[in-house]
Design a protein around this motif. Structure first.
Motif, short mmCIF file in Angstrom:
data_model
loop_
_atom_site.label_atom_id
_atom_site.label_comp_id
_atom_site.label_asym_id
_atom_site.label_seq_id
_atom_site.Cartn_x
_atom_site.Cartn_y
_atom_site.Cartn_z
N LEU A 171 0.84 -1.19 0.00
CA LEU A 171 0.00 0.00 0.00
C LEU A 171 0.88 1.24 0.00
N PRO A 172 0.46 2.29 -0.71
CA PRO A 172 1.29 3.50 -0.76
C PRO A 172 1.22 4.31 0.53
N PHE A 173 2.29 5.04 0.79
CA PHE A 173 2.37 6.00 1.88
C PHE A 173 2.07 5.38 3.25
N ILE A 174 2.80 4.31 3.54
CA ILE A 174 2.74 3.68 4.85
C ILE A 174 3.93 4.20 5.67
N PRO A 175 3.72 4.65 6.89
CA PRO A 175 4.82 5.23 7.66
C PRO A 175 5.92 4.22 7.94
N ALA A 176 7.14 4.73 8.04
CA ALA A 176 8.29 3.89 8.38
C ALA A 176 8.21 3.49 9.85
N ASP A 177 8.90 2.42 10.20
CA ASP A 177 9.03 2.04 11.60
C ASP A 177 9.66 3.21 12.36
N ARG A 178 9.23 3.39 13.62
CA ARG A 178 9.70 4.55 14.38
C ARG A 178 10.02 4.16 15.82
N LEU A 179 11.18 4.59 16.29
CA LEU A 179 11.61 4.38 17.67
C LEU A 179 11.77 5.74 18.32
N GLN A 180 11.16 5.92 19.49
CA GLN A 180 11.25 7.18 20.21
C GLN A 180 11.70 6.91 21.64
N SER A 181 12.64 7.72 22.12
CA SER A 181 13.10 7.63 23.51
C SER A 181 13.17 9.03 24.09
N GLU A 182 12.66 9.16 25.30
CA GLU A 182 12.68 10.46 25.96
C GLU A 182 13.16 10.31 27.39
N LEU A 183 14.14 11.11 27.75
CA LEU A 183 14.63 11.20 29.12
C LEU A 183 14.11 12.51 29.70
N ARG A 184 13.35 12.40 30.79
CA ARG A 184 12.67 13.58 31.32
C ARG A 184 12.78 13.62 32.84
N VAL A 185 12.91 14.83 33.37
CA VAL A 185 12.87 15.03 34.83
C VAL A 185 11.72 15.96 35.14
N ASN A 186 11.01 15.65 36.23
CA ASN A 186 9.89 16.46 36.69
C ASN A 186 10.06 16.76 38.17
N PHE A 187 9.88 18.02 38.54
CA PHE A 187 9.92 18.40 39.95
C PHE A 187 8.69 19.24 40.25
N ARG A 188 7.85 18.74 41.18
CA ARG A 188 6.64 19.49 41.51
C ARG A 188 7.00 20.83 42.16
N HIS A 224 14.01 8.15 16.03
CA HIS A 224 14.67 7.49 14.90
C HIS A 224 13.61 6.90 13.98
N ASN A 225 13.61 7.37 12.75
CA ASN A 225 12.73 6.83 11.72
C ASN A 225 13.55 5.91 10.84
N PHE A 226 13.16 4.65 10.78
CA PHE A 226 13.89 3.66 10.00
C PHE A 226 13.67 3.90 8.50
N ALA A 227 14.55 3.31 7.70
CA ALA A 227 14.39 3.40 6.26
C ALA A 227 13.09 2.72 5.84
N GLN A 228 12.43 3.27 4.83
CA GLN A 228 11.20 2.68 4.32
C GLN A 228 11.40 2.31 2.85
N SER A 229 11.46 1.01 2.60
CA SER A 229 11.62 0.52 1.23
C SER A 229 10.44 -0.32 0.78
#
Length: 815
Positions: free
Chosen positions: A687-704, A722-727
């Motif tokens: 199928l056309p225009f299918i999104p590439a595999d995607r990895l997301q990582s977030e390091l966050r600090v919160n102080f009330r 990180h968006n992987f190659a889409q072939s």
């Protein structure tokens, strides 16, 4: 219209034996007292017993909210008697959801435990009444106000696009359309405060007509949404919700401003809201202006600016019989359309001037806020009436709306004010829901919903025929809990009729009576019927482990472009022909998931398999010798056809907040989709225009709180995407090209500045997107397919480079 409503009502009465099903936890109202006793309570810290001043208490189905005072106490004066879902939340604490008997007369004690994850959020999309997100068998995500404020986005869809399983197809900074698990356009239902947003969804050159500043939270249902909303929900539903009503006796406001460095974007918004003895209102006005954006390969991207001027709000009554609100939304946007043509020697962008000559773009063409041809103007106006009536042991909601969508495209450089394309779409929509009294533990809702629509061509070019549409459906949904097991489901029957007008043109492409010119569009009538259904459940293995499964059948009627188009589809190299004989798409989707939630670890795994019958896609028409068939302008000719397709994939999310560093969060997600068409030759199986595999990582600090300083709710974050190659692409006929992998780094920091009495003076948010100024093209960017830059050898226009954002929000209190 009245005849249709009457027939739909008869269907509802005779169809009450359809499933008695609902993924929600509907209210079970008792008798409404003329002078109901106030509902009072107190919110405290479960560990220390300390009052949590400022905690928010909400009854979503009644649209009433309150805030805990300095002693943690709250009070509601106008709640109907009955059993309703109550949500209590406070930043840094686990949200508590509880079903409350508002007529009991007993003070409510609510203790919140400090936590890093939202375990008991309330959602209202895709279910008949408010329910806890974890109890819904359909995968659901919520992007709350905190996340929205921390985002640095140029439009509403970009602000939520980092949600696992959600992507966007873009055409520059102003245009983004949501993609859920690989499906978009008419396969995703967009709601504005629970009502279907109706624009020209079949088109590519526009986004959604919702003001980013008006959104308090967004709820994303990943799965067929046809059960409550009818056609077009094969992929899912996105509901953009405004702020909750203010508590009784208060008048508040806010002023917000945002500046982004990449495209010099300025944004401003002013809001006022209040509630005086149940008479409540909210009014918001906002505006944006952006110049051309830049990236490291293209420099300033010519004609990529935009501007907006929007208004929204409501006025109404909240009493012990329910509520009635008159709502309005006005979205007005002008934006440049990026063609990407470059000079072959210098590589600079070129334009066609008012004399018809091509010239290099210089000077203010890159730095000002002006727009050139081609450009687009969108005006979307919606007026609605939302009603919720408590009638003894029953509850009835009735929502009726009128929408007008005006879409103009100006494409003639010799006459910049000529309406090349001009569509006028008017829609009347309605939804009636009847919440039945609880019966043997079953919570059942039945209803009807539909719309009447008319679209007119008022420009000098014609891509689709003018048409009239009438549709409606009847449904029943129910839910019951069996200890640790929650079961829910439902059935719906829909019918849609569409009538397209014939159009004849003379030698000058002017409309003429039938028989006096060449036929551009043949008139036709089509009728589509379908049954949708859903059944699923969640099982709490323990307090920490939860499993869920759901199977659903959805449907989508063909849109007007697929049925009747006859012309070059803007933004493609295809001359497209519609097929009036198309049948509805139907999907059968299986969803499964498991969730683990502990004090310091959160893990969610969701998988799906979606089989679509009669999937609609454009198919090339070959010439007699087997070569490409070409239109008179040299474009390849495609006709819409149908086949079968399958999409499968899922999302994994892992949140770590280890003891004793509860202020530290390490959030990770991975999402993927695999999509194929059956029985297709090489190059056409994906199928056309299918999104590439995607990895997301977030390091966050919160102080009330930060010691004894005036900094509250301080956060800092660093995100890697990180968006992987889409072939896996639809490579035939140069429809789609492969996309290489790329990695982006984003960062942000923000805080509330409070007074000595701990009253918030203002909130400040700083963010950096694409911190290292990576030059990249997202696989779903339509600008990939603009012209070749022969000076550099690169094809198409690249996405936005590094951008720094500063956002200021100042709350106001008048009473």
């Amino acid at each position: 219209m009245s005849r249709f409503l009457l027939s739909a009502g008869l269907l509802l009465m005779t169809g009450s034996t359809l499933a008695q099903t609902s993924p929600g936890t509907p209210a079970r109202p008792a008798r409404t007292a003329p002078n109901a006793a106030p509902v009072t309570g107190r919110v405290t810290d479960a560990a220390t017993g300390e009052a949590l001043a400022g905690a928010t208490i909400v009854f979503p189905d009644l649209r009433q909210a309150s805030t805990a005072d300095a002693d943690g106490n709250f009070r509601f004066l106008n709640l109907p008697n009955g059993r309703f879902l109550m949500q209590v939340r406070f930043l840094g604490y686990t949200t508590v959801v509880r079903t409350v008997d508002t007529g009991a007369g007993q003070p409510l004690e609510v203790a919140l435990a400090p936590a890093a994850t939202e375990i008991g959020q309330v959602v209202v999309t895709g279910v008949s009444a408010s329910t806890e997100m974890r109890r819904s068998p359909i995968p659901t995500s919520v992007v709350d106000q905190t996340r929205l404020r921390q985002a640095a986005a140029t439009n509403a869809v970009d602000a939520i696009a980092h949600t696992p399983g959600l992507n966007q197809i873009t055409t520059g900074a102003a245009i983004s359309k949501p993609i859920i698990r690989g499906l978009g356009a008419n396969r995703v239902i967009t709601l504005n405060n629970g009502a279907k947003q109706e624009g020209q969804q079949w088109g590519d050159e526009h986004g959604i007509e919702i003001d980013e500043y008006s959104i308090d939270r967004a709820e994303i249902i990943k799965g067929p949404g046809s059960l409550l909303y009818g056609s077009d929900g094969l992929a899912g539903v996105i509901n953009f919700l405004p702020a909750e009503p203010v508590e009784d006796g208060r008048i508040i406001g806010s002023v917000a401003a945002n500046y982004q460095t990449n495209n010099y974007q300025q944004g401003y918004s002013v809001m006022n809201a209040g509630n005086l003895n149940g008479f409540n209102w909210l009014v918001r006005g906002s505006g944006k202006a952006a110049a051309d954006y830049r990236n490291r390969y293209d420099g300033r991207v010519y004609n990529s600016g935009f501007r907006e001027l929007n208004g929204s709000g409501y006025v109404g009554l909240n009493k012990n019989w329910g509520y009635t609100h008159l709502t309005f939304n006005s979205f007005n946007q002008e934006l440049g359309l990026i063609e990407g043509e470059r000079d072959s020697l210098s590589g600079g962008f070129v334009r066609t001037n008012s004399l018809g000559n091509e010239e290099l773009v210089r000077g203010r063409g890159f730095s000002g806020y002006g727009l050139d041809v081609p450009r687009q103007q969108i005006n979307h106006l919606r007026l609605g009436l939302d009603n919720n009536f408590v009638l003894g042991q029953h509850r009835l909601t009735l929502n009726v709306g009128w929408q007008q969508n005006l879409r103009r495209e100006f494409g003639n450089p010799l006459d910049s004010d000529e309406n090349s394309l001009f569509f006028q779409l008017r829609t009347v929509d309605y939804a009636l829901r009847w919440f039945l009294p609880e019966l043997n533990g079953w919570h059942t809702t039945a209803g009807v919903s539909g719309m009447q629509q008319q679209n007119q061509n008022k420009g000098v070019e014609f891509l689709i025929p003018a048409y009239r549409l009438l549709d409606g459906g009847v449904f029943a949904v129910t839910k019951k809990s069996f200890g640790k097991l929650d079961l829910s489901g439902g059935l719906r029957y829909d019918i849609r009729r569409i009538k397209a007008d014939a159009l004849f043109l003379d030698a000058d492409d002017q409309p003429v009576p039938a028989g006096f010119g060449e036929e551009k569009f043949a008139g036709f009538r089509s009728t589509f019927r379908s049954v949708s259904g859903s059944i699923g459940g969640t099982y709490n293995i323990s307090e920490k482990w939860l499993v869920k499964a759901n199977m659903a059948r959805g449907f989508r009627a063909p849109n007007i472009a697929e049925l009747g188009s006859n012309g070059v589809h803007e933004g493609t190299t295809r001359y497209e022909l519609g097929e009036p004989g198309l049948t509805p798409e139907t999907s059968f989707q299986l969803d499964g998931g498991v969730a683990f939630t502990s004090e310091h670890v959160g893990l969610t795994v969701d998988v799906f398999r979606n089989r679509i019958s009669n999937y609609i896609f454009p198919r090339r028409i070959a010439a007699a010798d087997g070569s490409d068939s070409l239109s008179t302008d040299g474009d390849r000719v495609f006709r819409y056809g149908q086949g079968d397709a399958r999409l499968a994939g899922g999302e994994i999310s892992l949140d770590l907040h280890p003891h004793p560093l509860d202020w530290l969060h390490f959030e990770n997600s991975f999402s993927m989709v695999r999509a194929i068409e059956f029985d297709q030759p090489e190059g056409q199986q994906y199928l056309p225009f299918i999104p590439a595999d995607r990895l997301q990582s977030e390091l966050r600090v919160n102080f009330r709180k930060v010691g004894r300083s005036r900094l509250h709710n301080l956060y800092a974050r660093a995100t890697l995407e990180h968006n992987f190659a889409q072939s896996r692409i639809f490579s035939a006929f140069d429809t789609e090209t492969s996309t290489p992998a790329y990695t982006l780094v984003n960062a942000g920091v923000g805080t509330d500045i409070v007074s000595r009495s701990e009253k918030t003076l203002f909130s400040l948010y700083l963010a950096a997107n694409n911190l290292f100024d990576v030059g990249y093209q997202n696989h779903l960017s339509r600008l990939k397919y603009t012209a070749v830059n022969y000076a550099t050898g690169r094809v198409g226009v690249f996405n936005m480079g590094r951008s720094l954002s500063v956002k200021l929000v100042v709350p106001l209190s008048f009473r």
